[in-house]
Design an enzyme around this catalytic site. Structure first.
Site, mmCIF file in Angstrom:
data_model
loop_
_atom_site.group_PDB
_atom_site.id
_atom_site.type_symbol
_atom_site.label_atom_id
_atom_site.label_comp_id
_atom_site.label_asym_id
_atom_site.label_seq_id
_atom_site.Cartn_x
_atom_site.Cartn_y
_atom_site.Cartn_z
ATOM 1 C CE1 TYR A 47 -6.745 5.371 3.353
ATOM 2 C CE2 TYR A 47 -7.367 7.353 4.087
ATOM 3 C CZ TYR A 47 -6.389 6.394 3.956
ATOM 4 O OH TYR A 47 -5.207 6.743 4.472
ATOM 5 C CG HIS A 103 -1.867 1.283 1.303
ATOM 6 N ND1 HIS A 103 -3.032 1.396 1.041
ATOM 7 C CD2 HIS A 103 -1.488 2.479 1.677
ATOM 8 C CE1 HIS A 103 -3.690 2.329 1.327
ATOM 9 N NE2 HIS A 103 -2.499 3.125 1.694
ATOM 10 C CD GLU A 104 1.541 3.616 3.603
ATOM 11 O OE1 GLU A 104 1.753 4.661 3.077
ATOM 12 O OE2 GLU A 104 0.826 3.350 4.450
ATOM 13 C CD GLU A 126 -4.931 6.799 0.755
ATOM 14 O OE1 GLU A 126 -4.230 5.668 1.037
ATOM 15 O OE2 GLU A 126 -4.200 7.584 1.536
ATOM 16 C CG HIS A 160 0.629 6.363 -0.781
ATOM 17 N ND1 HIS A 160 -0.345 7.146 -1.522
ATOM 18 C CD2 HIS A 160 0.163 5.820 0.347
ATOM 19 C CE1 HIS A 160 -1.425 6.891 -0.862
ATOM 20 N NE2 HIS A 160 -1.134 6.141 0.395
#
Length: 221
Positions: A160, A17-18, A46, A21
């Site tokens: 989100y 997930h990170e 997101e 980004h």
């Protein structure tokens, strides 16, 4: 001391997930692309991170990612299948929590927000059971630690959930048949990550999705 760092599957999902980004910023193209500062629309930011989470639920990818720290063996096919089968266990509870937090966020930023500590507590005591069906413990107030509201998500925490819809549709449309497709990956990079914060995000998504806007069916599955 030489002890390896052992990651649970949930930790791997968070890592992906990170990293999503990071890829959103690294793959942006052109001078002054605001994605490099994570300034694209807050209800889209997101989506690229949640997009990468999908790879953590593909059996073939799990076989490549997983290794026993002492034997080096990958996760067995049986365990991979069970892990994927359990993906949506209690998903509705998590979704209700997200809806509750998004509603709480929007209420606080409405034209008539609660203005006193007691009024804020009453809002939480009322809204949590109304949305989630779970009573709020006496005196408990998660706003004391709701860091997103202090980190550019004011009135945009709903993003989100919307980003979940977008990412599910993007993955189902272009990666479900072959999540390791170089062609699909390049298309995603050029048409979604590359433009980043320039132009209109919906225009980029429509181009990537073959001329249509995102649909909710893949998310609901």
């Amino acid at each position: 001391d030489g002890t390896p760092a052992l990651l649970r599957h949930g930790d791997v999902v968070t890592f992906f997930h990170e990293f999503g980004h990071i890829m959103h910023g690294l793959c942006s193209e052109g001078e002054g692309n605001s994605t490099r500062l994570a300034k694209c629309p807050r209800d889209f930011v997101e989506a690229p991170s949640q997009m990468l989470e999908n790879w953590c639920w593909q059996p073939a990818v799990l076989a490549r990612l997983s290794r026993h720290h002492s034997t080096g063996e990958a996760l067995s096919a049986d365990l991979r299948e069970k892990l994927v089968a359990a993906k949506n266990v209690q998903a509705s509870v998590f979704m209700l929590r997200q809806i509750y937090l998004a509603t709480l966020d929007l209420t606080l930023h409405s034209e008539d927000p609660p203005l006193t500590p007691d009024a804020i507590q009453q809002l939480v005591d009322h809204l949590r059971p109304e949305v989630t069906g779970i009573a709020n413990p006496p005196g408990a107030n998660m706003l004391r630690s709701f860091g997103h509201l202090m980190n550019q998500y004011s009135a945009a925490y709903y993003g989100y959930m919307w980003a979940e819809v977008i990412s599910a549709d993007m993955f189902a449309t272009c990666f479900a048949k072959d999540c390791m497709s170089k062609e699909a990956g390049q298309k995603y990079r050029r048409q979604v990550l590359g433009p980043g914060g320039t132009g209109k995000i919906m225009d980029h998504l429509k181009t990537f999705l073959g001329g249509r806007e995102p649909e909710q069916e893949p998310f609901l599955r």
